[in-house]
Design a protein around this motif. Structure first.
Motif, short mmCIF file in Angstrom:
data_model
loop_
_atom_site.label_atom_id
_atom_site.label_comp_id
_atom_site.label_asym_id
_atom_site.label_seq_id
_atom_site.Cartn_x
_atom_site.Cartn_y
_atom_site.Cartn_z
N ARG A 38 4.04 -12.46 1.60
CA ARG A 38 3.63 -13.69 0.89
C ARG A 38 2.78 -13.36 -0.34
NH1 ARG A 38 2.64 -15.58 6.19
NH2 ARG A 38 0.44 -15.12 5.90
N GLU A 39 2.02 -12.27 -0.29
CA GLU A 39 1.11 -11.92 -1.38
C GLU A 39 1.77 -11.13 -2.50
OE1 GLU A 39 -2.08 -9.90 0.58
OE2 GLU A 39 -2.98 -11.76 1.32
N LEU A 40 3.01 -10.68 -2.30
CA LEU A 40 3.69 -9.90 -3.34
C LEU A 40 3.96 -10.77 -4.56
CD1 LEU A 40 6.29 -7.79 -1.33
CD2 LEU A 40 4.20 -6.99 -2.41
N ARG A 83 5.76 -1.84 1.86
CA ARG A 83 4.38 -2.15 1.45
C ARG A 83 4.24 -1.96 -0.05
NH1 ARG A 83 4.06 3.17 3.40
NH2 ARG A 83 3.06 4.58 1.95
N ARG A 84 3.08 -2.31 -0.55
CA ARG A 84 2.74 -2.00 -1.93
C ARG A 84 2.55 -0.49 -2.04
NH1 ARG A 84 -0.70 -6.72 -1.87
NH2 ARG A 84 0.12 -8.22 -3.34
N ALA A 85 3.03 0.08 -3.11
CA ALA A 85 2.86 1.51 -3.33
C ALA A 85 1.46 1.77 -3.85
CB ALA A 85 3.90 2.02 -4.30
N THR A 86 0.86 2.84 -3.39
CA THR A 86 -0.46 3.24 -3.86
C THR A 86 -0.32 4.49 -4.71
OG1 THR A 86 -0.88 4.63 -1.93
CG2 THR A 86 -1.54 2.31 -1.77
N GLU A 87 -1.38 4.85 -5.41
CA GLU A 87 -1.35 6.07 -6.23
C GLU A 87 -1.13 7.30 -5.36
OE1 GLU A 87 -4.60 6.48 -8.93
OE2 GLU A 87 -4.40 4.43 -9.65
N ALA A 88 -1.61 7.26 -4.13
CA ALA A 88 -1.44 8.40 -3.22
C ALA A 88 0.02 8.58 -2.81
CB ALA A 88 -2.31 8.21 -1.99
N ASP A 89 0.81 7.49 -2.86
CA ASP A 89 2.21 7.57 -2.48
C ASP A 89 3.06 8.30 -3.52
OD1 ASP A 89 1.89 6.17 -0.11
OD2 ASP A 89 2.21 4.23 -1.09
N GLU A 90 2.68 8.16 -4.78
CA GLU A 90 3.52 8.67 -5.86
C GLU A 90 2.95 9.94 -6.47
OE1 GLU A 90 5.42 5.68 -8.43
OE2 GLU A 90 3.96 4.29 -7.57
N ASP A 91 3.86 10.80 -6.95
CA ASP A 91 3.45 11.99 -7.69
C ASP A 91 2.93 11.57 -9.05
OD1 ASP A 91 4.26 13.66 -5.66
OD2 ASP A 91 6.25 13.97 -6.50
N SER A 92 2.09 12.37 -9.61
CA SER A 92 1.54 12.03 -10.93
C SER A 92 2.28 12.81 -12.02
CB SER A 92 0.05 12.34 -10.97
OG SER A 92 -0.16 13.71 -10.70
N VAL A 93 3.61 12.79 -11.98
CA VAL A 93 4.43 13.46 -12.99
C VAL A 93 4.78 12.44 -14.05
CG1 VAL A 93 6.60 14.67 -13.39
CG2 VAL A 93 5.36 15.02 -11.26
N THR A 94 4.55 12.80 -15.31
CA THR A 94 4.88 11.90 -16.40
C THR A 94 6.34 12.07 -16.79
OG1 THR A 94 4.30 13.49 -18.12
CG2 THR A 94 2.52 12.06 -17.29
N GLU A 95 6.86 11.10 -17.54
CA GLU A 95 8.25 11.18 -17.99
C GLU A 95 8.46 12.37 -18.91
OE1 GLU A 95 9.92 7.56 -19.49
OE2 GLU A 95 8.99 6.37 -17.92
N ASP A 96 7.45 12.72 -19.71
CA ASP A 96 7.56 13.87 -20.60
C ASP A 96 7.73 15.17 -19.81
OD1 ASP A 96 7.31 12.26 -22.81
OD2 ASP A 96 5.14 12.56 -23.00
N GLU A 97 6.97 15.30 -18.70
CA GLU A 97 7.08 16.51 -17.88
C GLU A 97 8.45 16.61 -17.24
OE1 GLU A 97 3.84 16.04 -15.19
OE2 GLU A 97 2.37 16.88 -16.56
N VAL A 98 8.99 15.49 -16.79
CA VAL A 98 10.33 15.49 -16.19
C VAL A 98 11.35 15.89 -17.24
CG1 VAL A 98 12.11 14.04 -15.15
CG2 VAL A 98 9.74 13.81 -14.42
N GLY A 99 11.25 15.34 -18.46
CA GLY A 99 12.17 15.69 -19.53
C GLY A 99 12.10 17.17 -19.88
N GLU A 100 10.89 17.74 -19.90
CA GLU A 100 10.74 19.16 -20.19
C GLU A 100 11.39 20.01 -19.11
OE1 GLU A 100 6.57 19.72 -20.65
OE2 GLU A 100 6.48 18.58 -22.52
#
Length: 140
Positions: A38-40, A83-100
């Motif tokens: 309901r809160e989403l 559930r809502r995703a938290t920062e701990a759930d996701e890697d902190s890889v930027t799009e630039d790093e993935v492209g490299e």
């Protein structure tokens, strides 16, 4: 106390234990999940049961539309949202790093080495003729 009444008390105790150990906690989890649903709101980052992350674009009664990549939208059942995703759930890889990383893989050269072909014992003998200088290039 008779045998019959002690059996009845034992059955009642088992029913009460079943309620408090299984049914009640399950009902609480279900109510908590309904509250989260309901809160989403659009813009929330969510995690699906399959492990897919996305940002909610719109939410209906039964379905939600989420953006999984810029310009790529996916319609899912609301029950698939865990559930809502938290920062701990996701890697902190930027799009630039993935492209490299992808660019590095694409430009990498692999040493093929001097690999000899595998010839099966039951393979047919080569056909064709040898050239005047013993060249085998026209064999099949």
């Amino acid at each position: 106390m008779s045998q019959q009444s002690s059996t009845l008390i034992l059955v009642l105790l088992m029913v009460v234990a079943f309620y408090f150990l299984i049914l009640r906690p399950q009902k609480k989890r279900q109510q908590a999940m309904q509250k989260v649903m309901r809160e989403l709101e659009p813009g929330d980052r969510v995690l699906l049961g399959s492990g897919l992350f996305g940002t909610l674009v719109s939410i209906g009664d039964k379905q939600a539309v989420m953006e999984i990549s810029p310009g790529v939208e996916l319609t899912v059942l609301k029950q698939a949202i865990v559930r809502r995703a938290t920062e701990a759930d996701e890697d902190s890889v930027t799009e630039d790093e993935v492209g490299e990383e992808l660019e590095a893989e694409a430009t990498a050269t692999y040493d093929t080495g001097d690999v000899q072909p595998v010839v099966r014992a039951d393979a047919d003998a080569p056909t064709g003729t040898y050239g005047a200088d013993g060249d085998r290039s026209n064999l099949r």
